[in-house]
Write a protein that holds these residues in place. Structure first.
Motif, PDB file in Angstrom:
ATOM      1  N   SER A   1     -48.420 -30.939  42.112  1.00 52.23           N
ATOM      2  CA  SER A   1     -48.783 -30.003  41.048  1.00 52.23           C
ATOM      3  C   SER A   1     -47.577 -29.646  40.197  1.00 52.23           C
ATOM      4  N   CYS A   2     -46.439 -29.423  40.827  1.00 50.49           N
ATOM      5  CA  CYS A   2     -45.219 -29.087  40.077  1.00 50.49           C
ATOM      6  C   CYS A   2     -44.813 -30.229  39.153  1.00 50.49           C
ATOM      7  N   ILE A   3     -44.950 -31.467  39.629  1.00 52.80           N
ATOM      8  CA  ILE A   3     -44.625 -32.633  38.805  1.00 52.80           C
ATOM      9  C   ILE A   3     -45.576 -32.736  37.615  1.00 52.80           C
ATOM     10  N   SER A   4     -46.867 -32.425  37.854  1.00 53.56           N
ATOM     11  CA  SER A   4     -47.880 -32.599  36.800  1.00 53.56           C
ATOM     12  C   SER A   4     -47.679 -31.641  35.628  1.00 53.56           C
ATOM     13  N   PHE A   5     -46.987 -30.510  35.839  1.00 50.78           N
ATOM     14  CA  PHE A   5     -46.672 -29.632  34.719  1.00 50.78           C
ATOM     15  C   PHE A   5     -45.831 -30.367  33.671  1.00 50.78           C
ATOM     16  N   LEU A   6     -45.076 -31.366  34.117  1.00 48.79           N
ATOM     17  CA  LEU A   6     -44.196 -32.108  33.220  1.00 48.79           C
ATOM     18  C   LEU A   6     -44.853 -33.356  32.647  1.00 48.79           C
ATOM     19  N   THR A   7     -45.899 -33.869  33.293  1.00 44.57           N
ATOM     20  CA  THR A   7     -46.445 -35.171  32.907  1.00 44.57           C
ATOM     21  C   THR A   7     -47.750 -35.105  32.114  1.00 44.57           C
ATOM     22  N   LEU A   8     -48.521 -34.014  32.218  1.00 44.71           N
ATOM     23  CA  LEU A   8     -49.800 -33.940  31.505  1.00 44.71           C
ATOM     24  C   LEU A   8     -49.611 -33.406  30.081  1.00 44.71           C
ATOM     25  N   THR A   9     -50.259 -34.049  29.137  1.00 46.26           N
ATOM     26  CA  THR A   9     -50.213 -33.651  27.729  1.00 46.26           C
ATOM     27  C   THR A   9     -51.592 -33.193  27.291  1.00 46.26           C
ATOM     28  N   ASP A  10     -51.658 -32.074  26.581  1.00 47.91           N
ATOM     29  CA  ASP A  10     -52.937 -31.475  26.192  1.00 47.91           C
ATOM     30  C   ASP A  10     -53.845 -32.397  25.391  1.00 47.91           C
ATOM     31  N   ARG A  11     -53.306 -32.994  24.330  1.00 46.62           N
ATOM     32  CA  ARG A  11     -54.129 -33.726  23.360  1.00 46.62           C
ATOM     33  C   ARG A  11     -53.235 -34.713  22.612  1.00 46.62           C
ATOM     34  N   PRO A  12     -53.837 -35.663  21.897  1.00 50.02           N
ATOM     35  CA  PRO A  12     -53.020 -36.681  21.217  1.00 50.02           C
ATOM     36  C   PRO A  12     -51.960 -36.108  20.276  1.00 50.02           C
ATOM     37  N   GLU A  13     -52.281 -35.025  19.558  1.00 49.60           N
ATOM     38  CA  GLU A  13     -51.323 -34.481  18.590  1.00 49.60           C
ATOM     39  C   GLU A  13     -50.005 -34.056  19.235  1.00 49.60           C
ATOM     40  N   THR A  14     -50.043 -33.652  20.501  1.00 46.83           N
ATOM     41  CA  THR A  14     -48.840 -33.140  21.168  1.00 46.83           C
ATOM     42  C   THR A  14     -48.210 -34.155  22.120  1.00 46.83           C
ATOM     43  N   ALA A  15     -48.703 -35.383  22.106  1.00 44.68           N
ATOM     44  CA  ALA A  15     -48.185 -36.405  23.026  1.00 44.68           C
ATOM     45  C   ALA A  15     -46.895 -37.011  22.461  1.00 44.68           C
ATOM     46  N   ARG A  16     -45.773 -36.661  23.063  1.00 47.22           N
ATOM     47  CA  ARG A  16     -44.478 -37.173  22.595  1.00 47.22           C
ATOM     48  C   ARG A  16     -44.316 -38.665  22.883  1.00 47.22           C
ATOM     49  N   TRP A  17     -45.139 -39.192  23.776  1.00 50.58           N
ATOM     50  CA  TRP A  17     -45.045 -40.598  24.136  1.00 50.58           C
ATOM     51  C   TRP A  17     -45.925 -41.491  23.255  1.00 50.58           C
ATOM     52  N   LEU A  18     -46.567 -40.900  22.223  1.00 53.18           N
ATOM     53  CA  LEU A  18     -47.320 -41.677  21.238  1.00 53.18           C
ATOM     54  C   LEU A  18     -46.607 -41.630  19.896  1.00 53.18           C
ATOM     55  N   THR A  19     -46.622 -42.749  19.165  1.00 50.26           N
ATOM     56  CA  THR A  19     -46.115 -42.755  17.799  1.00 50.26           C
ATOM     57  C   THR A  19     -47.132 -42.051  16.904  1.00 50.26           C
ATOM     58  N   GLN A  20     -46.764 -41.721  15.673  1.00 46.27           N
ATOM     59  CA  GLN A  20     -47.686 -41.055  14.764  1.00 46.27           C
ATOM     60  C   GLN A  20     -48.896 -41.930  14.487  1.00 46.27           C
ATOM     61  N   GLU A  21     -48.673 -43.242  14.354  1.00 46.18           N
ATOM     62  CA  GLU A  21     -49.784 -44.159  14.113  1.00 46.18           C
ATOM     63  C   GLU A  21     -50.753 -44.162  15.301  1.00 46.18           C
ATOM     64  N   GLU A  22     -50.193 -44.113  16.513  1.00 48.68           N
ATOM     65  CA  GLU A  22     -51.041 -44.102  17.708  1.00 48.68           C
ATOM     66  C   GLU A  22     -51.796 -42.787  17.829  1.00 48.68           C
ATOM     67  N   LYS A  23     -51.173 -41.682  17.448  1.00 48.36           N
ATOM     68  CA  LYS A  23     -51.861 -40.401  17.453  1.00 48.36           C
ATOM     69  C   LYS A  23     -53.058 -40.418  16.499  1.00 48.36           C
ATOM     70  N   ASP A  24     -52.825 -40.928  15.290  1.00 48.13           N
ATOM     71  CA  ASP A  24     -53.899 -41.007  14.306  1.00 48.13           C
ATOM     72  C   ASP A  24     -55.048 -41.879  14.813  1.00 48.13           C
ATOM     73  N   LEU A  25     -54.694 -43.007  15.423  1.00 47.77           N
ATOM     74  CA  LEU A  25     -55.716 -43.911  15.946  1.00 47.77           C
ATOM     75  C   LEU A  25     -56.493 -43.243  17.073  1.00 47.77           C
ATOM     76  N   ALA A  26     -55.799 -42.558  17.975  1.00 45.31           N
ATOM     77  CA  ALA A  26     -56.455 -41.900  19.103  1.00 45.31           C
ATOM     78  C   ALA A  26     -57.459 -40.853  18.622  1.00 45.31           C
ATOM     79  N   ILE A  27     -57.085 -40.093  17.600  1.00 43.09           N
ATOM     80  CA  ILE A  27     -57.971 -39.055  17.064  1.00 43.09           C
ATOM     81  C   ILE A  27     -59.139 -39.669  16.298  1.00 43.09           C
ATOM     82  N   ALA A  28     -58.839 -40.629  15.430  1.00 40.60           N
ATOM     83  CA  ALA A  28     -59.860 -41.198  14.545  1.00 40.60           C
ATOM     84  C   ALA A  28     -60.942 -41.939  15.313  1.00 40.60           C
ATOM     85  N   ARG A  29     -60.580 -42.635  16.368  1.00 41.53           N
ATOM     86  CA  ARG A  29     -61.597 -43.438  17.061  1.00 41.53           C
ATOM     87  C   ARG A  29     -62.532 -42.552  17.877  1.00 41.53           C
ATOM     88  N   VAL A  30     -62.044 -41.412  18.364  1.00 44.18           N
ATOM     89  CA  VAL A  30     -62.923 -40.465  19.044  1.00 44.18           C
ATOM     90  C   VAL A  30     -63.857 -39.797  18.032  1.00 44.18           C
TER      91      VAL A  30
END
Length: 513
Positions: free
Chosen positions: A239-268
């Protein structure tokens, strides 16, 4: 989706002209922005996506999201079901329990679990799953650890009640969380990747309990107490580790590029008719839309019946094995519970994989019932130990797959994010009412053959078959009825917000079997 025959030719041409290829980028950018719809009024997507770009995004989502939630759910289920392993390791004797005390202890957990199910999923949306899921995981890890220090039935009942409060949001919370990231056809298989941890928890929990019981002591704890302590500590660490690894939503995912964020949102968004934002503001009307959807209510009832058998197997598999092999050692009896769950884990992945391939869920739910019916018929029809042990493999091969299938089905048949959170919450709440019923399905005086418990589970599975089949035919009938509606006429004079609030009542919406 809208029937093309109902779209006037001029509108059809206009809609076709609005489609933008994913390789251009501009169409995806617009579809990803708040206030921009990704479908036309007929429910047709306005953007076409590059399959290779989607495949790359899926692999990245799978790598960053699924492992963490799967491990958390594994220990969620272990911390819930390890009481079955503790029972045959001496818990009842040490706590002075007798008669129906064990059944009552299981029921206490489900009372709080059921009451807090929908509120937990609403809180998950409000707080954000990236914080909420790790927080409740930490909570039930601590409670599992505290279970090692109970000394009587009252104390055990108290910690089990609190355990239910923390675990209530886990299964629906993860299902809702993943629905923010995946298409409806992809979601079932991703749900299976964490729900498969339920049968694997039966296998791994049995192995882990067997290993723990071979130890002389853990700190000052001995016997069954060591099971709760060790498994609780592992949960707290994850649980302590998961505080660091889980991301709320595509907009706040630092491990996605802006293009990937847009794609993740648009396809949903492209699958949600008239939706201008993936994460809408929460209101009571949308919450009720999710709960009152006919498909949500039907699926939730089926999941209730299915969960009677799932939880019954989880809690009483060790007891069933002990009645089949009474002369074996406690450790050996624990190990005999492992193989059926391994088989269950395999099919919990295979059936949702088929669902993903054909983008269907209702038919697969129907196909999960025959082997379970045969399995419980064998329990009722024979006392041969080998035949009854074989029946447990038939049960586990189909039971656990209904979890991802049902949560994916209610998610696919509502539109807004808010409706999705309440629909999944209701589905899991009803499922755990089934779990509460399961705690009283195998009664002490009905042993060793448990005719009442096995008969109840057989009846429940037969009812799932009938309800699932009837729902499938109703969905097809209602879709044909909707085909006769004029979308433009029904939407005339309505504001954009009013159209969005229609959710599954939107004339262009179609049930997705």
């Amino acid at each position: 989706m809208a029937d093309e025959k109902r779209v006037p030719s001029s509108d059809s041409s206009k809609a076709g002209a609005q489609h933008t290829e994913a390789t251009g980028g501009g169409g995806i950018d617009a579809a990803a922005e708040r206030g921009h719809a990704a479908t036309d009024q007929f429910g047709q997507p306005l953007v076409q996506f590059d399959p290779k770009a989607e495949a790359r995004l899926r692999r990245k989502l799978d790598l960053y999201l699924v492992p963490t939630v799967s491990l958390l759910y594994l220990f969620c289920f272990i911390d819930r079901a390890n009481i079955g392993n503790a029972k045959i390791a001496g818990l009842e004797k040490d706590l002075g329990m007798s008669g129906y005390d064990y059944n009552a202890l299981l029921s206490v957990f489900y009372i709080s679990y059921i009451v807090f199910e929908i509120p937990s999923n609403i809180m998950c949306k409000w707080i954000g799953p990236g914080w909420f899921i790790p927080a409740i995981s930490l909570g039930f890890g601590v409670v599992s650890l505290l279970t090692a220090y109970v000394h009587n039935f009252a104390e055990a009942a108290g910690v089990r009640f609190v355990l239910g409060i923390f675990e209530a949001g886990m299964m629906p919370g993860i299902a809702y969380y993943l629905s923010r990231w995946y298409r409806r056809s992809e979601l079932t298989f991703r749900l299976s990747l964490y729900i498969v941890m339920a049968p694997l928890a039966g296998a791994f929990g049995g192995l882990l309990a067997s290993g723990i019981l071979t130890l002389d002591h853990v700190g000052g704890l001995r016997g069954w107490r060591m099971i709760f302590a060790v498994e609780g500590i592992i949960t707290i660490g994850l649980s302590c580790i998961s505080f660091l690894t889980l991301t709320d939503r595509p907009e706040t995912a630092r491990w996605l590029t802006q293009e990937e964020k847009d794609l993740a949102i648009a396809r949903v968004k492209s699958e949600r008719v008239a939706t201008t934002e993936v994460l809408d503001k929460m209101d009571v009307k949308k919450l009720l839309q999710g709960i009152l959807s006919p498909v949500t209510m039907s699926t939730a009832f089926m999941f209730l019946l299915n969960n009677i058998t799932v939880q019954g197997l989880a809690f009483f598999a060790p007891t069933i094995v002990r009645t089949i092999y009474p002369d074996k050692s406690t450790v050996t009896q624990q190990l005999f519970t492992v193989p059926p769950y391994v088989v269950g884990g395999f099919f919990t992945l295979v059936l949702p994989l088929i669902s993903w391939r054909f983008d269907t869920r209702q038919i697969i739910i129907i196909l999960t019932t025959p082997l379970v019916i045969v399995g419980y018929s064998m329990f009722l029809g024979t006392t041969n130990p080998s035949a009854r042990y074989a029946a447990t493999f038939l049960l586990s091969s189909s039971l656990f797959a209904v979890g991802p299938l049902s949560n994916s089905q209610v998610s696919a048949n509502v539109v807004s994010d808010t409706a999705r959170s309440s629909a999944i919450g209701l589905n899991v709440m009803m499922g755990n009412i089934g779990g509460l019923i399961a705690t009283w399905s195998y009664l002490p005086w009905d042993s060793p053959n448990y005719h009442i418990g096995n008969g109840l589970n057989l009846a429940a599975c037969c009812t799932v078959l009938l309800v699932a089949t009837a729902t499938l035919f109703w969905m097809k009938w209602d879709n044909k009825r909707r085909d006769g509606h004029n979308v433009e006429e029904e939407l005339a004079g309505m504001s954009r917000q009013e159209i969005q609030d229609l959710d599954w009542k939107h004339p262009a919406f179609r049930w997705r079997p």
